[in-house]
Design a protein around this motif. Structure first.
Motif, PDB file in Angstrom:
ATOM      1  N   HIS A 143      10.111  10.841   1.223  1.00 54.84           N
ATOM      2  CA  HIS A 143       8.700  10.806   1.575  1.00 54.84           C
ATOM      3  C   HIS A 143       8.107   9.468   1.181  1.00 54.84           C
ATOM      4  O   HIS A 143       8.508   8.864   0.192  1.00 54.84           O
ATOM      5  CB  HIS A 143       7.939  11.917   0.842  1.00 54.84           C
ATOM      6  CG  HIS A 143       8.169  13.276   1.415  1.00 54.84           C
ATOM      7  ND1 HIS A 143       8.705  14.314   0.698  1.00 54.84           N
ATOM      8  CD2 HIS A 143       7.946  13.762   2.658  1.00 54.84           C
ATOM      9  CE1 HIS A 143       8.806  15.379   1.481  1.00 54.84           C
ATOM     10  NE2 HIS A 143       8.361  15.077   2.668  1.00 54.84           N
ATOM     11  N   VAL A 144       7.113   9.056   1.975  1.00 56.99           N
ATOM     12  CA  VAL A 144       6.395   7.840   1.646  1.00 56.99           C
ATOM     13  C   VAL A 144       4.945   8.217   1.325  1.00 56.99           C
ATOM     14  O   VAL A 144       4.379   9.128   1.936  1.00 56.99           O
ATOM     15  CB  VAL A 144       6.453   6.803   2.799  1.00 56.99           C
ATOM     16  CG1 VAL A 144       5.842   7.348   4.077  1.00 56.99           C
ATOM     17  CG2 VAL A 144       5.800   5.496   2.383  1.00 56.99           C
TER      18      VAL A 144
ATOM     19  N   ALA B 171       6.268  10.617 -11.509  1.00 57.46           N
ATOM     20  CA  ALA B 171       7.631  11.139 -11.640  1.00 57.46           C
ATOM     21  C   ALA B 171       8.616  10.287 -10.833  1.00 57.46           C
ATOM     22  O   ALA B 171       9.753  10.073 -11.251  1.00 57.46           O
ATOM     23  CB  ALA B 171       7.676  12.587 -11.164  1.00 57.46           C
ATOM     24  N   VAL B 172       8.154   9.813  -9.687  1.00 56.93           N
ATOM     25  CA  VAL B 172       8.997   8.944  -8.860  1.00 56.93           C
ATOM     26  C   VAL B 172       9.294   7.652  -9.626  1.00 56.93           C
ATOM     27  O   VAL B 172      10.428   7.178  -9.663  1.00 56.93           O
ATOM     28  CB  VAL B 172       8.297   8.611  -7.522  1.00 56.93           C
ATOM     29  CG1 VAL B 172       9.149   7.647  -6.699  1.00 56.93           C
ATOM     30  CG2 VAL B 172       8.033   9.893  -6.730  1.00 56.93           C
TER      31      VAL B 172
ATOM     32  N   ASN C 260      12.668   5.547  -8.693  1.00 59.95           N
ATOM     33  CA  ASN C 260      12.944   5.763  -7.274  1.00 59.95           C
ATOM     34  C   ASN C 260      11.852   5.217  -6.360  1.00 59.95           C
ATOM     35  O   ASN C 260      11.839   5.520  -5.166  1.00 59.95           O
ATOM     36  CB  ASN C 260      13.122   7.258  -6.992  1.00 59.95           C
ATOM     37  CG  ASN C 260      14.480   7.753  -7.425  1.00 59.95           C
ATOM     38  OD1 ASN C 260      15.466   7.034  -7.351  1.00 59.95           O
ATOM     39  ND2 ASN C 260      14.534   8.992  -7.886  1.00 59.95           N
ATOM     40  N   ALA C 261      10.919   4.454  -6.901  1.00 58.58           N
ATOM     41  CA  ALA C 261       9.818   3.950  -6.090  1.00 58.58           C
ATOM     42  C   ALA C 261      10.254   2.739  -5.254  1.00 58.58           C
ATOM     43  O   ALA C 261      10.801   1.780  -5.782  1.00 58.58           O
ATOM     44  CB  ALA C 261       8.645   3.555  -6.980  1.00 58.58           C
ATOM     45  N   VAL C 262      10.023   2.840  -3.952  1.00 58.78           N
ATOM     46  CA  VAL C 262      10.375   1.764  -3.029  1.00 58.78           C
ATOM     47  C   VAL C 262       9.122   1.327  -2.269  1.00 58.78           C
ATOM     48  O   VAL C 262       8.553   2.119  -1.523  1.00 58.78           O
ATOM     49  CB  VAL C 262      11.429   2.241  -2.007  1.00 58.78           C
ATOM     50  CG1 VAL C 262      11.842   1.091  -1.099  1.00 58.78           C
ATOM     51  CG2 VAL C 262      12.637   2.824  -2.714  1.00 58.78           C
TER      52      VAL C 262
ATOM     53  N   ARG D 173       0.817  -1.210   0.000  1.00 54.14           N
ATOM     54  CA  ARG D 173       0.000   0.000   0.000  1.00 54.14           C
ATOM     55  C   ARG D 173       0.854   1.266   0.000  1.00 54.14           C
ATOM     56  O   ARG D 173       0.412   2.313  -0.484  1.00 54.14           O
ATOM     57  CB  ARG D 173      -0.907  -0.026   1.227  1.00 54.14           C
ATOM     58  CG  ARG D 173      -1.729   1.240   1.390  1.00 54.14           C
ATOM     59  CD  ARG D 173      -2.714   1.102   2.521  1.00 54.14           C
ATOM     60  NE  ARG D 173      -3.312   2.390   2.838  1.00 54.14           N
ATOM     61  CZ  ARG D 173      -4.198   2.581   3.800  1.00 54.14           C
ATOM     62  NH1 ARG D 173      -4.601   1.560   4.528  1.00 54.14           N
ATOM     63  NH2 ARG D 173      -4.688   3.772   4.043  1.00 54.14           N
ATOM     64  N   TYR D 174       2.065   1.160   0.532  1.00 51.23           N
ATOM     65  CA  TYR D 174       2.908   2.352   0.674  1.00 51.23           C
ATOM     66  C   TYR D 174       4.102   2.315  -0.269  1.00 51.23           C
ATOM     67  O   TYR D 174       4.715   1.260  -0.454  1.00 51.23           O
ATOM     68  CB  TYR D 174       3.389   2.480   2.119  1.00 51.23           C
ATOM     69  CG  TYR D 174       2.234   2.592   3.077  1.00 51.23           C
ATOM     70  CD1 TYR D 174       1.586   3.814   3.270  1.00 51.23           C
ATOM     71  CD2 TYR D 174       1.758   1.466   3.752  1.00 51.23           C
ATOM     72  CE1 TYR D 174       0.507   3.920   4.115  1.00 51.23           C
ATOM     73  CE2 TYR D 174       0.679   1.563   4.608  1.00 51.23           C
ATOM     74  CZ  TYR D 174       0.054   2.794   4.784  1.00 51.23           C
ATOM     75  OH  TYR D 174      -1.024   2.888   5.612  1.00 51.23           O
ATOM     76  N   VAL D 175       4.396   3.481  -0.869  1.00 51.33           N
ATOM     77  CA  VAL D 175       5.528   3.579  -1.781  1.00 51.33           C
ATOM     78  C   VAL D 175       6.359   4.808  -1.417  1.00 51.33           C
ATOM     79  O   VAL D 175       5.830   5.921  -1.320  1.00 51.33           O
ATOM     80  CB  VAL D 175       5.054   3.695  -3.251  1.00 51.33           C
ATOM     81  CG1 VAL D 175       6.235   3.962  -4.182  1.00 51.33           C
ATOM     82  CG2 VAL D 175       4.344   2.418  -3.674  1.00 51.33           C
ATOM     83  N   GLY D 176       7.645   4.598  -1.225  1.00 56.81           N
ATOM     84  CA  GLY D 176       8.540   5.689  -0.871  1.00 56.81           C
ATOM     85  C   GLY D 176       9.265   6.235  -2.091  1.00 56.81           C
ATOM     86  O   GLY D 176       9.404   5.552  -3.101  1.00 56.81           O
ATOM     87  N   ASP D 177       9.691   7.488  -1.974  1.00 59.81           N
ATOM     88  CA  ASP D 177      10.488   8.139  -3.018  1.00 59.81           C
ATOM     89  C   ASP D 177      11.942   8.158  -2.558  1.00 59.81           C
ATOM     90  O   ASP D 177      12.304   8.860  -1.625  1.00 59.81           O
ATOM     91  CB  ASP D 177       9.970   9.565  -3.227  1.00 59.81           C
ATOM     92  CG  ASP D 177      10.805  10.327  -4.255  1.00 59.81           C
ATOM     93  OD1 ASP D 177      11.727   9.733  -4.839  1.00 59.81           O
ATOM     94  OD2 ASP D 177      10.512  11.510  -4.471  1.00 59.81           O
ATOM     95  N   ALA D 178      12.775   7.380  -3.238  1.00 64.09           N
ATOM     96  CA  ALA D 178      14.171   7.224  -2.818  1.00 64.09           C
ATOM     97  C   ALA D 178      15.109   8.224  -3.485  1.00 64.09           C
ATOM     98  O   ALA D 178      16.322   8.073  -3.424  1.00 64.09           O
ATOM     99  CB  ALA D 178      14.649   5.805  -3.105  1.00 64.09           C
TER     100      ALA D 178
END
Ligand code: ZN
Length: 72
Positions: free
Chosen positions: A22-23, A37-38, A43-45, A10-15
Protein backbone atom coordinates in the motif's frame (compact mmCIF):
# COMPACT_ATOMS: atom_id res chain seq x y z
CA UNK A 1 1.47 12.89 13.00
CA UNK A 2 5.04 12.42 14.14
CA UNK A 3 7.39 10.58 11.87
CA UNK A 4 10.76 9.09 12.45
CA UNK A 5 11.96 10.44 9.15
CA UNK A 6 11.47 13.49 7.02
CA UNK A 7 10.36 12.59 3.54
CA UNK A 8 11.19 14.63 0.47
CA UNK A 9 8.10 13.19 -1.21
CA UNK A 10 4.38 13.25 -0.53
CA UNK A 11 3.79 9.52 -0.95
CA UNK A 12 5.26 6.68 1.10
CA UNK A 13 4.81 3.00 0.36
CA UNK A 14 4.89 0.04 2.73
CA UNK A 15 7.34 -2.52 1.36
CA UNK A 16 6.54 -5.21 3.93
CA UNK A 17 6.71 -8.44 1.91
CA UNK A 18 4.21 -10.13 4.25
CA UNK A 19 1.37 -7.74 3.43
CA UNK A 20 -0.31 -6.30 0.33
CA UNK A 21 1.66 -3.30 -0.84
CA UNK A 22 0.00 0.00 0.00
CA UNK A 23 1.02 3.56 -0.62
CA UNK A 24 0.08 6.41 1.75
CA UNK A 25 -0.55 10.11 1.15
CA UNK A 26 1.35 12.07 3.81
CA UNK A 27 -0.82 15.12 3.12
CA UNK A 28 -3.88 13.17 4.30
CA UNK A 29 -2.37 10.68 6.72
CA UNK A 30 -4.68 9.05 9.29
CA UNK A 31 -3.87 7.29 12.55
CA UNK A 32 -5.08 4.06 10.96
CA UNK A 33 -2.30 4.23 8.38
CA UNK A 34 0.11 3.24 11.16
CA UNK A 35 3.03 4.65 9.23
CA UNK A 36 5.13 4.67 12.39
CA UNK A 37 4.97 0.85 12.27
CA UNK A 38 6.09 0.90 8.64
CA UNK A 39 9.02 3.09 9.58
CA UNK A 40 9.86 0.99 12.60
CA UNK A 41 10.14 -2.05 10.34
CA UNK A 42 12.26 -0.04 7.92
CA UNK A 43 9.76 -0.64 5.12
CA UNK A 44 9.02 2.95 4.11
CA UNK A 45 9.60 3.67 0.42
CA UNK A 46 9.17 7.27 -0.77
CA UNK A 47 7.43 8.00 -4.07
CA UNK A 48 7.36 11.37 -5.79
CA UNK A 49 3.98 10.76 -7.38
CA UNK A 50 0.96 8.54 -7.00
CA UNK A 51 1.61 7.27 -10.51
CA UNK A 52 5.11 6.13 -9.59
CA UNK A 53 3.73 4.13 -6.67
CA UNK A 54 1.04 2.55 -8.82
CA UNK A 55 3.59 1.60 -11.45
CA UNK A 56 5.69 -0.04 -8.73
CA UNK A 57 2.72 -2.21 -7.76
CA UNK A 58 1.37 -0.32 -4.75
CA UNK A 59 -2.36 0.06 -4.10
CA UNK A 60 -3.77 3.27 -2.53
CA UNK A 61 -4.35 3.10 1.24
CA UNK A 62 -8.04 2.89 2.16
CA UNK A 63 -7.63 5.35 5.03
CA UNK A 64 -5.75 8.25 3.49
CA UNK A 65 -6.70 7.76 -0.19
CA UNK A 66 -10.23 6.29 0.05
CA UNK A 67 -11.47 7.78 -3.21
CA UNK A 68 -8.63 6.50 -5.34
CA UNK A 69 -9.25 3.67 -7.77
CA UNK A 70 -8.27 0.32 -6.27
CA UNK A 71 -7.94 1.60 -2.69
CA UNK A 72 -7.77 -1.23 -0.19
ZN1 ZN B 1 -2.72 5.58 4.56
Amino acid sequence: MAHWNDYPTRYVGDANPNRPRHVHDLANEKDSCALHAVEWANNAVPFATKQAATTAGYAPCLFCMPYDKGAS
